[in-house]
Write an enzyme that holds these catalytic residues in place. Structure first.
Site, mmCIF file in Angstrom:
data_model
loop_
_atom_site.group_PDB
_atom_site.id
_atom_site.type_symbol
_atom_site.label_atom_id
_atom_site.label_comp_id
_atom_site.label_asym_id
_atom_site.label_seq_id
_atom_site.Cartn_x
_atom_site.Cartn_y
_atom_site.Cartn_z
ATOM 1 N N HIS A 9 0.823 -1.210 0.000
ATOM 2 C CA HIS A 9 0.000 0.000 0.000
ATOM 3 C C HIS A 9 0.861 1.266 0.000
ATOM 4 C CE1 HIS A 9 1.055 0.683 4.212
ATOM 5 N NE2 HIS A 9 0.802 -0.593 4.423
ATOM 6 N N GLU A 87 -1.432 -6.948 7.425
ATOM 7 C CA GLU A 87 -0.096 -6.693 7.955
ATOM 8 C C GLU A 87 0.153 -7.582 9.173
ATOM 9 O OE1 GLU A 87 2.875 -6.212 8.007
ATOM 10 O OE2 GLU A 87 3.196 -4.043 7.836
#
Length: 249
Positions: A9, A87
């Site tokens: 990202h 994550e």
């Protein structure tokens, strides 16, 4: 041979503030939005097309993917989201400033927390407001699937089964795949497909917002990889990742 794109990202608010983010659902910064737009333009100009995307449940990855698809004019692409691409869960470190932690505990310890393969991470308690079990996003997860903290080894253990059960069959069937996720979930996947030793994946850096082109063989192992960026841009972006948690002299 198969080809897939991996992309971390764009810069998040907590990337900018140099904080451990983990599963906390922080948004993109203006720079992160711009990185996503530039990534989409690069992929479009390089002739890439996609018909299937995989991403995490975190908005920073979702928004990055949406912006890229908009830039590529991929209006009807199928998008599949999974917590398994989230994550790494940084446990009790979430929200803490990496530089401040380096001053308190030393750069070496912060590096081990950030990059170590099987380094223990201080866990959250279940009464913490950041405990994922309180978040509706994870209502479908079993309690045993909800982490209190994770090292990279644990991320590998949740990413690889998803890769093999959900992503590989679609690549094998000829679908053109992009995976938009976070630095550690992508490092976990790269370790698997490239059969990287632990010492090598510890040193590998995933810059924000730069596509990684991966060529795979018939067994879905990596043949070669290259970031879609010029050398100066790539070096600057990697340096930004490397310097997190370092004390400026």
């Amino acid at each position: 041979m198969y080809k897939i794109i991996l992309i971390r990202h764009g810069e998040s608010v907590w990337n900018k503030e140099n904080r451990f983010a983990g599963w906390v659902d922080v948004d993109l910064t203006e720079k992160g939005v711009d990185e996503a737009h530039r990534a989409g333009k690069k992929l479009r100009n390089s002739g890439f097309e996609f018909d299937l995307a995989f991403t995490s449940l975190l908005k920073r990855a979702n928004k990055t993917l949406d912006i890229i698809m908009d830039e590529m004019n991929e209006k009807n692409i199928e998008i599949r989201k999974s917590w398994r691409l989230n994550e790494r869960h940084y446990g009790a470190l979430q929200g803490l400033n990496k530089l401040e932690m380096a001053k308190k505990y030393g750069e070496e310890q912060v590096f081990k927390w950030r990059r170590g393969y099987d380094t223990p991470i201080p866990p959250l308690t279940k009464d913490s407001p950041m405990y994922p079990g309180k978040d509706p996003l994870y209502a479908d997860l079993k309690e045993s699937e909800i982490p209190l903290s994770e090292n990279l080894k644990m991320v590998v253990e949740r990413v690889v089964p998803y890769w093999e059960s959900d992503i590989v069959p679609n690549i094998k069937n000829g679908r053109k795949v992009i995976i938009a996720a976070s630095g550690n979930s992508l490092r976990a996947l790269l370790k698997h497909i490239d059969d990287m030793p632990e010492k090598d994946i510890v040193e590998f850096n995933f810059p924000t917002g730069i596509p990684l082109i991966c060529d795979l063989d018939d067994k879905f192992r990596l043949i070669k990889r290259s970031f879609l960026a010029d050398p100066e841009e790539l070096a600057t972006a990697i340096a930004a990742v490397v310097n997190q948690g370092k004390i400026v002299k």
